[in-house]
Structures are given as C-alpha cells and as structure tokens.
Design a protein around this motif. Structure first.
Motif, PDB file in Angstrom:
ATOM      1  N   VAL A 134     -27.442  40.867   2.491  1.00 28.87           N
ATOM      2  CA  VAL A 134     -28.203  42.357   2.471  1.00 28.87           C
ATOM      3  C   VAL A 134     -28.909  42.112   2.072  1.00 28.87           C
ATOM      4  O   VAL A 134     -29.558  43.520   1.991  1.00 28.87           O
ATOM      5  CB  VAL A 134     -26.526  43.395   1.592  1.00 28.87           C
ATOM      6  CG1 VAL A 134     -26.933  44.519   2.154  1.00 28.87           C
ATOM      7  CG2 VAL A 134     -25.607  42.976   2.850  1.00 28.87           C
ATOM      8  N   ALA A 135     -29.086  41.999   0.451  1.00 27.42           N
ATOM      9  CA  ALA A 135     -30.720  41.914   0.514  1.00 27.42           C
ATOM     10  C   ALA A 135     -30.305  40.666  -0.681  1.00 27.42           C
ATOM     11  O   ALA A 135     -29.387  39.780  -0.607  1.00 27.42           O
ATOM     12  CB  ALA A 135     -30.927  43.018  -0.443  1.00 27.42           C
ATOM     13  N   ARG A 176     -27.079  53.378  -0.402  1.00 26.24           N
ATOM     14  CA  ARG A 176     -27.082  53.028  -1.148  1.00 26.24           C
ATOM     15  C   ARG A 176     -25.471  52.350  -1.418  1.00 26.24           C
ATOM     16  O   ARG A 176     -24.386  51.906  -0.507  1.00 26.24           O
ATOM     17  CB  ARG A 176     -26.924  53.683  -2.617  1.00 26.24           C
ATOM     18  CG  ARG A 176     -27.376  54.628  -2.915  1.00 26.24           C
ATOM     19  CD  ARG A 176     -27.812  55.667  -3.718  1.00 26.24           C
ATOM     20  NE  ARG A 176     -26.875  56.396  -3.673  1.00 26.24           N
ATOM     21  CZ  ARG A 176     -26.582  57.797  -4.049  1.00 26.24           C
ATOM     22  NH1 ARG A 176     -27.283  57.585  -5.598  1.00 26.24           N
ATOM     23  NH2 ARG A 176     -25.665  58.618  -3.938  1.00 26.24           N
ATOM     24  N   ILE A 177     -25.569  51.392  -1.803  1.00 28.88           N
ATOM     25  CA  ILE A 177     -24.003  50.308  -2.178  1.00 28.88           C
ATOM     26  C   ILE A 177     -23.944  49.904  -3.247  1.00 28.88           C
ATOM     27  O   ILE A 177     -24.721  49.942  -4.387  1.00 28.88           O
ATOM     28  CB  ILE A 177     -24.358  48.855  -1.473  1.00 28.88           C
ATOM     29  CG1 ILE A 177     -23.102  48.231  -0.842  1.00 28.88           C
ATOM     30  CG2 ILE A 177     -25.527  47.807  -1.839  1.00 28.88           C
ATOM     31  CD1 ILE A 177     -22.732  47.041  -0.095  1.00 28.88           C
ATOM     32  N   VAL A 178     -22.523  50.180  -3.702  1.00 29.70           N
ATOM     33  CA  VAL A 178     -22.186  49.386  -5.031  1.00 29.70           C
ATOM     34  C   VAL A 178     -20.909  48.555  -5.047  1.00 29.70           C
ATOM     35  O   VAL A 178     -20.216  48.279  -4.056  1.00 29.70           O
ATOM     36  CB  VAL A 178     -21.254  50.479  -6.400  1.00 29.70           C
ATOM     37  CG1 VAL A 178     -21.020  49.774  -7.351  1.00 29.70           C
ATOM     38  CG2 VAL A 178     -22.666  51.905  -6.038  1.00 29.70           C
ATOM     39  N   VAL A 179     -21.156  47.569  -6.405  1.00 29.23           N
ATOM     40  CA  VAL A 179     -21.390  45.870  -5.557  1.00 29.23           C
ATOM     41  C   VAL A 179     -20.312  45.533  -7.511  1.00 29.23           C
ATOM     42  O   VAL A 179     -21.504  46.038  -7.554  1.00 29.23           O
ATOM     43  CB  VAL A 179     -21.270  44.642  -5.157  1.00 29.23           C
ATOM     44  CG1 VAL A 179     -23.046  44.621  -5.250  1.00 29.23           C
ATOM     45  CG2 VAL A 179     -21.013  43.829  -4.592  1.00 29.23           C
ATOM     46  N   ALA A 180     -19.385  44.412  -7.522  1.00 30.55           N
ATOM     47  CA  ALA A 180     -18.311  43.885  -8.585  1.00 30.55           C
ATOM     48  C   ALA A 180     -20.321  42.996  -8.471  1.00 30.55           C
ATOM     49  O   ALA A 180     -19.640  42.070  -7.262  1.00 30.55           O
ATOM     50  CB  ALA A 180     -18.256  44.181  -8.526  1.00 30.55           C
ATOM     51  N   MET A 181     -20.208  42.041  -9.241  1.00 30.60           N
ATOM     52  CA  MET A 181     -21.552  41.320 -10.033  1.00 30.60           C
ATOM     53  C   MET A 181     -20.708  40.314 -10.790  1.00 30.60           C
ATOM     54  O   MET A 181     -20.728  40.987 -12.192  1.00 30.60           O
ATOM     55  CB  MET A 181     -22.673  41.419  -9.022  1.00 30.60           C
ATOM     56  CG  MET A 181     -22.466  42.015  -7.877  1.00 30.60           C
ATOM     57  SD  MET A 181     -24.699  41.973  -7.694  1.00 30.60           S
ATOM     58  CE  MET A 181     -25.264  40.407  -7.866  1.00 30.60           C
ATOM     59  N   ALA A 182     -20.400  39.250 -11.079  1.00 31.96           N
ATOM     60  CA  ALA A 182     -20.189  38.284 -12.041  1.00 31.96           C
ATOM     61  C   ALA A 182     -21.011  37.312 -12.708  1.00 31.96           C
ATOM     62  O   ALA A 182     -21.238  36.036 -11.504  1.00 31.96           O
ATOM     63  CB  ALA A 182     -18.493  37.976 -12.642  1.00 31.96           C
ATOM     64  N   TRP A 223     -23.355  47.070 -10.330  1.00 34.66           N
ATOM     65  CA  TRP A 223     -24.702  47.350  -9.547  1.00 34.66           C
ATOM     66  C   TRP A 223     -24.945  48.549  -8.905  1.00 34.66           C
ATOM     67  O   TRP A 223     -23.352  48.020  -7.334  1.00 34.66           O
ATOM     68  CB  TRP A 223     -24.932  46.070  -9.287  1.00 34.66           C
ATOM     69  CG  TRP A 223     -24.776  45.388 -10.950  1.00 34.66           C
ATOM     70  CD1 TRP A 223     -24.314  44.143 -10.971  1.00 34.66           C
ATOM     71  CD2 TRP A 223     -26.368  44.215 -11.309  1.00 34.66           C
ATOM     72  NE1 TRP A 223     -23.683  43.478 -12.125  1.00 34.66           N
ATOM     73  CE2 TRP A 223     -25.650  43.921 -12.046  1.00 34.66           C
ATOM     74  CE3 TRP A 223     -27.926  44.855 -12.043  1.00 34.66           C
ATOM     75  CZ2 TRP A 223     -26.549  42.977 -13.267  1.00 34.66           C
ATOM     76  CZ3 TRP A 223     -28.457  44.536 -12.281  1.00 34.66           C
ATOM     77  CH2 TRP A 223     -28.164  43.182 -13.572  1.00 34.66           C
ATOM     78  N   MET A 224     -25.904  49.238  -8.697  1.00 34.16           N
ATOM     79  CA  MET A 224     -26.011  50.109  -7.740  1.00 34.16           C
ATOM     80  C   MET A 224     -27.180  49.097  -6.750  1.00 34.16           C
ATOM     81  O   MET A 224     -28.168  49.012  -7.843  1.00 34.16           O
ATOM     82  CB  MET A 224     -26.196  51.116  -7.799  1.00 34.16           C
ATOM     83  CG  MET A 224     -26.897  51.908  -6.795  1.00 34.16           C
ATOM     84  SD  MET A 224     -26.291  54.300  -6.971  1.00 34.16           S
ATOM     85  CE  MET A 224     -27.978  54.073  -8.212  1.00 34.16           C
ATOM     86  N   LYS A 225     -27.688  49.292  -5.826  1.00 32.77           N
ATOM     87  CA  LYS A 225     -28.390  48.962  -4.624  1.00 32.77           C
ATOM     88  C   LYS A 225     -28.737  50.210  -4.117  1.00 32.77           C
ATOM     89  O   LYS A 225     -28.370  50.136  -2.899  1.00 32.77           O
ATOM     90  CB  LYS A 225     -28.671  47.165  -4.429  1.00 32.77           C
ATOM     91  CG  LYS A 225     -29.606  47.157  -3.351  1.00 32.77           C
ATOM     92  CD  LYS A 225     -30.588  46.254  -3.569  1.00 32.77           C
ATOM     93  CE  LYS A 225     -31.781  46.275  -2.989  1.00 32.77           C
ATOM     94  NZ  LYS A 225     -32.609  45.487  -3.451  1.00 32.77           N
ATOM     95  N   ALA A 226     -29.902  50.375  -3.543  1.00 27.63           N
ATOM     96  CA  ALA A 226     -30.807  51.410  -2.405  1.00 27.63           C
ATOM     97  C   ALA A 226     -31.049  50.606  -1.565  1.00 27.63           C
ATOM     98  O   ALA A 226     -31.709  49.460  -1.847  1.00 27.63           O
ATOM     99  CB  ALA A 226     -31.800  51.669  -3.390  1.00 27.63           C
ATOM    100  N   LEU A 227     -30.592  50.834  -0.581  1.00 25.34           N
ATOM    101  CA  LEU A 227     -31.113  49.779   0.306  1.00 25.34           C
ATOM    102  C   LEU A 227     -32.555  50.138   1.613  1.00 25.34           C
ATOM    103  O   LEU A 227     -32.674  49.435   2.434  1.00 25.34           O
ATOM    104  CB  LEU A 227     -29.820  49.837   1.549  1.00 25.34           C
ATOM    105  CG  LEU A 227     -28.878  49.363   1.677  1.00 25.34           C
ATOM    106  CD1 LEU A 227     -27.650  50.087   2.379  1.00 25.34           C
ATOM    107  CD2 LEU A 227     -28.746  48.049   0.876  1.00 25.34           C
ATOM    108  N   ASP A 228     -32.945  50.814   0.724  1.00 26.20           N
ATOM    109  CA  ASP A 228     -34.739  50.596   1.172  1.00 26.20           C
ATOM    110  C   ASP A 228     -35.989  49.562   0.387  1.00 26.20           C
ATOM    111  O   ASP A 228     -37.262  49.211   0.474  1.00 26.20           O
ATOM    112  CB  ASP A 228     -35.415  52.034   0.417  1.00 26.20           C
ATOM    113  CG  ASP A 228     -35.380  52.632  -0.922  1.00 26.20           C
ATOM    114  OD1 ASP A 228     -35.114  51.638  -1.775  1.00 26.20           O
ATOM    115  OD2 ASP A 228     -35.419  53.844  -1.441  1.00 26.20           O
ATOM    116  N   GLY A 229     -34.450  49.222  -0.243  1.00 27.77           N
ATOM    117  CA  GLY A 229     -35.583  47.329  -0.568  1.00 27.77           C
ATOM    118  C   GLY A 229     -36.110  47.955  -1.989  1.00 27.77           C
ATOM    119  O   GLY A 229     -36.285  47.060  -3.057  1.00 27.77           O
TER     120      GLY A 229
END
Length: 409
Positions: A226-227, A246-252, A261-267
């Motif tokens: 995805v990125a 946009r995507i919200v994902v849990a990261m450890a 964390w939130m990631k906009a999919l426009d880069g």
C-alpha cells in the motif's frame, strides 16, 4: 490436525496429548485412539488474548495459565484449582507458559504485568512454589524451561537465548547467566517457542529479521504494498475510509505497543493519532463522519481493560468514550452504512464468551442483543445495504460464518 489449537504437551507416559483450543478450553487427546475430552472450559485465559501455555507435571496433573493465576487441572476433568494466585500488589496480569519442575514441587512461568502487558521488555521469569502459592521473580526474560543439567534456559525480549544455573529445590539461580549462540523468533505478541527433550536436545523456532507490511490483494491473489512507510514489527486491523482516500492501521514497534496511524493514500506521510495506552487497534470508520472507533486499554482498568473509544480525526472533540450501557470489555466493533448503529462484540474472556450487540449512540439507553449464546461470536460486519449482519461463531464446534437479518436478528 486441530484448527486453532496450540501449546500441545505429552503426558508423562507419552500416551496422551493435552492442548489448548479456542477460545479457552483445555482438551486431552488419547494417542491410542478415541476422541478428545475436555479437561477444563472455564477460568482459563484465551488462547488469542495474552493467554497461553500448558504443561503436564510428573504428578499426572495439568498446569495451565488461568484468569486468576496458575491453575492445576486433572486430565480427567473437574474444577480447576488455583495453585498460584495472581499477585495483585505486584500488579501481575498473567502467569503464562508454565514449565513444571522435577517432582512437581514448582514451576517456571512468564509473568506478564498489568501495567504493560504487550511489552516483552516488561515480562519476567517467575518461580512458583506449589506449597505456598508464591511466585518469585528470578530473571528478566520472556519464556523459560528447565534443563536436566540443572540450568534454566530462557529467552530475553530480543529473542536471544540464555542459560543460568538453577536449584530446583530452593527455586533460586545459583550462578551467572551465559548467552547461548542463537535467538528465538519473537513478535509483538509472541513469546517464542522452545522445547527440550529428556536427552537434552533443544528444539526452537529460530529468530529471523522480519517485519509486516500492509498490502493490496487483488482477486488473483497478487499482493502489492500500500505504501513504503506502512511497515513495522506489528501491523494489525487496517480500516479503509468510506471514500477510499485514507486508511487507519494499528502498528507496533519492537516494544509491542500498538498505536493507531492514519495514512492519506495521496502519498502524504503517515500520522500517529493515538498516544495513550499500550493496545490501540481494531478501528472502524463511522460513515458520514470523520470519526473512527477503536478498542484500547487507555482507561487502565486492569485485566479487562479493553474498551471502545471514538477518535475525531479533524482534531475537534478529541477522543470520547461512547456509553454502550454494557459493563463488559469490548473486543471489536463496526458501524452500519448509515452510521447510526454501532455493532460491538464483548470480549471472549467476559461472561457470554463473546456476544454481539448493537446500539444507536446518543439514542438508545439499552443495547440490543443480536447474537448472545454460550458459543463464541466474533467479527460482526454489516452488509453494504444495511440489511444483514455476518459474523463468526463456533457453535458447531468449529469457527464458521453465519448471516442474519439486521437489525432484527
């Protein structure tokens, strides 16, 4: 092959195997033929929720991680006995991965603290005295076993294996630890797998440098990242926004603490959106809003600490806790397509073993029970047209997917 089972151990005579089956059942399977029998189905920790570990002592009894401490269970069944209650003053949450010592006078356990349950750096090795029920912390490490040479072999948070001389009678170390020449595989919620044969052969899952990444998967099974920045030691429960932007994902990271964390999919770079607690995951977007619901231990309520929270991603209103009018801990949630209904499932460690309920926040004062049985119901999802609810249940004896009408289930 037993789907979802784990932590198998042979009986002292080698004629049976005991194992844990989801969500928190201890079963015994005779190797001479026949069907598995349930030795215990209450009081144990969940296989998938900081639970784990069972050992078969030379006294013929099973020792297993329980919600109230270390339990002793007869392989023929009966009421589990708490042989080592959790030390509330020290703040113990779990006694995991018991390794019964020779003579069944004690055991080694992994002691998980309630203050930081997902951090392997906070886990300690404890020695249990079955006569007193006390657990003494002897080493900083994640998992340990006893060797007939008079040593304890244990792993540290980084997976490195160590050995230290140990007196099984006094339950104390008797010399300095020495580093061994390899590492165990570990992860955000993994303690490492190792076992020692009576002949002294150590079997273990070898540690490798690894990370998890978020990927798109098409219907041919082809995966593409995805990125480049959605890679970490642990990646869990991604949630795509309704508009797909946009995507919200849990990261450890290495400490095992999950943040959203939130990631906009426009880069654009990813942005961290939660900063409290050690577990923040299982997010879901509320349609028609900039709100994301998620499960977190930020309220610091102890063993049943996971509750549902609402995060406003515009920065207005911050984080709030919707009133679900149900005292049980929450394992996950989703929203109806119109954003009016919040469907949540209770933790499978709570009474009901995982029930699915629905409520209209700000409207209802009592949640509606959609599926509430003694079986374990998980993963509720509403269909795009809002007419159906799909969920997982083990009511048949194995996990299967069911569909009911919504909201009149």
């Amino acid at each position: 092959t037993l789907g979802g089972a784990c932590c198998s151990v042979f009986s002292p005579g080698g004629d049976s195997v005991a194992y844990l089956a989801p969500p928190h059942t201890l079963q015994v399977l005779p190797l001479t033929g026949g069907f598995p029998a349930t030795a215990a189905d209450s009081g144990l920790t969940s296989v998938s929720d900081l639970g784990g570990g069972v050992d078969w002592g030379s006294d013929g009894m099973l020792y297993v991680s329980g919600q109230k401490g270390l339990l002793r269970v007869s392989p023929r069944g009966g009421t589990p006995e708490v042989v080592a209650p959790l030390d509330a003053q020290r703040g113990d949450l779990r006694y995991m991965w018991p390794a019964v010592l020779p003579g069944a006078r004690g055991a080694l356990v992994s002691v998980v603290p309630a203050s930081n349950p997902t951090s392997q750096d906070a886990v300690a090795i404890g020695a249990v005295d079955f006569r007193t029920g006390k657990v003494s912390l002897i080493l900083q490490g994640t998992r340990a076993i006893y060797a007939p040479t008079g040593d304890v072999i244990f792993s540290k948070a980084n997976g490195v294996l160590w050995a230290v001389p140990f007196d099984a009678k006094s339950l104390t170390t008797t010399g300095p630890a020495r580093e061994l020449a390899d590492t165990l595989a570990t992860g955000a919620l993994a303690f490492g797998d190792l076992s020692l044969s009576p002949g002294g052969t150590l079997a273990y899952v070898k540690g490798v440098v690894q990370s998890y990444r978020l990927v798109w998967v098409n219907r041919n099974g082809d995966a593409t990242p995805v990125a480049s920045d959605l890679v970490d030691d642990g990646v869990d429960s991604p949630a795509l926004s309704p508009d797909g932007k946009r995507i919200v994902v849990a990261m450890a990271g290495p400490d095992g603490k999950f943040s959203l964390w939130m990631k906009a999919l426009d880069g654009s770079p990813k942005v961290r959106v939660t900063f409290d607690g050690t577990t923040n995951w299982r997010s879901a977007w509320r349609p028609g809003t900039n709100q994301v619901s998620y499960v977190s231990d930020r309220a610091k309520l102890g063993a049943t600490s996971l509750r549902l929270f609402l995060l406003n991603l515009t920065g207005q209103g911050g984080i709030t806790q919707p009133d679900l009018h149900d005292p049980r801990a929450v394992g996950g949630a989703s929203w109806s397509p119109d954003g009016k209904w919040l469907v949540f499932r209770t933790d499978n460690q709570e009474p009901g073993n995982g029930d699915i309920l629905a409520i209209r926040p700000g409207v209802d004062t009592v949640p509606r029970a959609l599926v509430a049985t003694p079986a374990e119901e998980l993963l509720p999802e509403i269909s795009p047209d809002g007419r159906w609810i799909a969920y997982s249940s083990d009511v048949s004896g194995r996990r299967e997917i069911y569909v009911r009408a919504f909201p009149d289930a």
